[in-house]
Write a protein that holds these residues in place. Structure first.
Motif, PDB file in Angstrom:
ATOM      1  N   SER A  42      40.128  45.258  46.607  1.00 24.02           N
ATOM      2  CA  SER A  42      40.470  44.696  47.927  1.00 24.02           C
ATOM      3  C   SER A  42      41.435  43.527  47.774  1.00 24.02           C
ATOM      4  O   SER A  42      42.392  43.384  48.544  1.00 24.02           O
ATOM      5  N   LYS A  43      41.189  42.687  46.777  1.00 20.70           N
ATOM      6  CA  LYS A  43      42.087  41.556  46.526  1.00 20.70           C
ATOM      7  C   LYS A  43      43.438  42.056  46.027  1.00 20.70           C
ATOM      8  O   LYS A  43      44.486  41.550  46.440  1.00 20.70           O
ATOM      9  N   VAL A  44      43.425  43.052  45.147  1.00 16.95           N
ATOM     10  CA  VAL A  44      44.683  43.658  44.687  1.00 16.95           C
ATOM     11  C   VAL A  44      45.456  44.183  45.898  1.00 16.95           C
ATOM     12  O   VAL A  44      46.654  43.926  46.036  1.00 16.95           O
ATOM     13  N   ALA A  45      44.776  44.900  46.786  1.00 16.40           N
ATOM     14  CA  ALA A  45      45.423  45.464  47.983  1.00 16.40           C
ATOM     15  C   ALA A  45      46.046  44.376  48.849  1.00 16.40           C
ATOM     16  O   ALA A  45      47.134  44.556  49.398  1.00 16.40           O
ATOM     17  N   SER A  46      45.362  43.241  48.932  1.00 20.45           N
ATOM     18  CA  SER A  46      45.884  42.138  49.768  1.00 20.45           C
ATOM     19  C   SER A  46      47.172  41.563  49.194  1.00 20.45           C
ATOM     20  O   SER A  46      47.942  40.930  49.925  1.00 20.45           O
TER      21      SER A  46
END
Length: 222
Positions: free
Chosen positions: A9-13
């Motif tokens: 999720s952090k990578v996606a952000s």
């Protein structure tokens, strides 16, 4: 709908909206599928160098109905990254292997504006070697998942304004500035590790090295 882990999720952000993403080591292709589902990107490459993950991601992409938007490639590193890709994600890969992929695929970096990495080892080497390729850190975050602390890095095109210091290479310039609780927790663990090493029988040179490291870590958390 794909549900991402906290780490992904952090990578996606960190992936820019509208990017043409190449997800290296894509495995299940969850990252590109999620980003397409969210309308954040409209085209991507999912790349893996092993047959089982390749078949898995191809099936997932087909099942999601995105085979026209996400192409799947069975290849190593950046070998088959398309010329118009402008964003790379390399996740779930060790730091030194990440550096090796980027250095060996240097010719494929000409159009790359953003690189997102999540190594959990050899962070100093990653920051040193990726900045040497002409990229600078735009953002960093730390995530704890599966008993591992991940330093997630967003790199932008262009060399750093000034060369990163030893502490910045070691600990992360943006992590140092934010000083979030998870970073301070990780630094406390590093301090204990170095303290344990200092209790060993070390050569004078190694003792001095670890004393210096101990002091530098202590300065960050005090």
């Amino acid at each position: 709908m794909v549900k991402l882990s906290a780490r992904l999720s952090k990578v996606a952000s960190f992936i820019p909206d509208g990017a043409y993403l190449a997800d290296i080591g894509s495995d299940h292709a969850y990252l590109p599928i999620y980003l397409v589902e969210q309308g954040r990107i409209s085209i991507a490459q999912a790349i893996d160098n092993k047959m089982a993950p390749y078949l898995r991601m191809k099936n997932n992409v087909n099942d999601a109905g995105y085979s026209a938007k996400i192409s799947c490639s069975l290849s190593s590193g950046l070998d088959e990254v398309r010329p118009d890709v402008d964003c790379l994600a390399i996740c779930g890969v060790g730091g030194l292997l990440t550096c090796q992929m980027l250095e060996e695929g240097k010719s494929k970096l000409e159009n790359i504006k953003t690189i997102v990495l999540d190594p959990h080892r050899d962070l100093k080497a990653v920051r040193e070697r990726v900045s040497a390729l002409g990229f600078h850190l735009e953002d960093e975050a730390m995530i704890y998942e599966g008993k591992i602390y991940y330093s997630i890095m967003k790199w932008g095109r262009g060399a750093p304004k000034k060369k990163y210091s030893l502490d910045e290479l070691e600990f992360g310039p943006i992590l140092m500035r934010k000083k979030e609780p998870i970073f301070l927790e990780w630094m406390g663990i590093q301090l204990k590790k170095v303290s344990g090493i200092l209790n060993m029988n070390l050569s004078p040179e190694k003792r001095q090295h670890y004393l210096d490291l101990y002091r530098r870590i202590k300065a960050q958390i005090s």
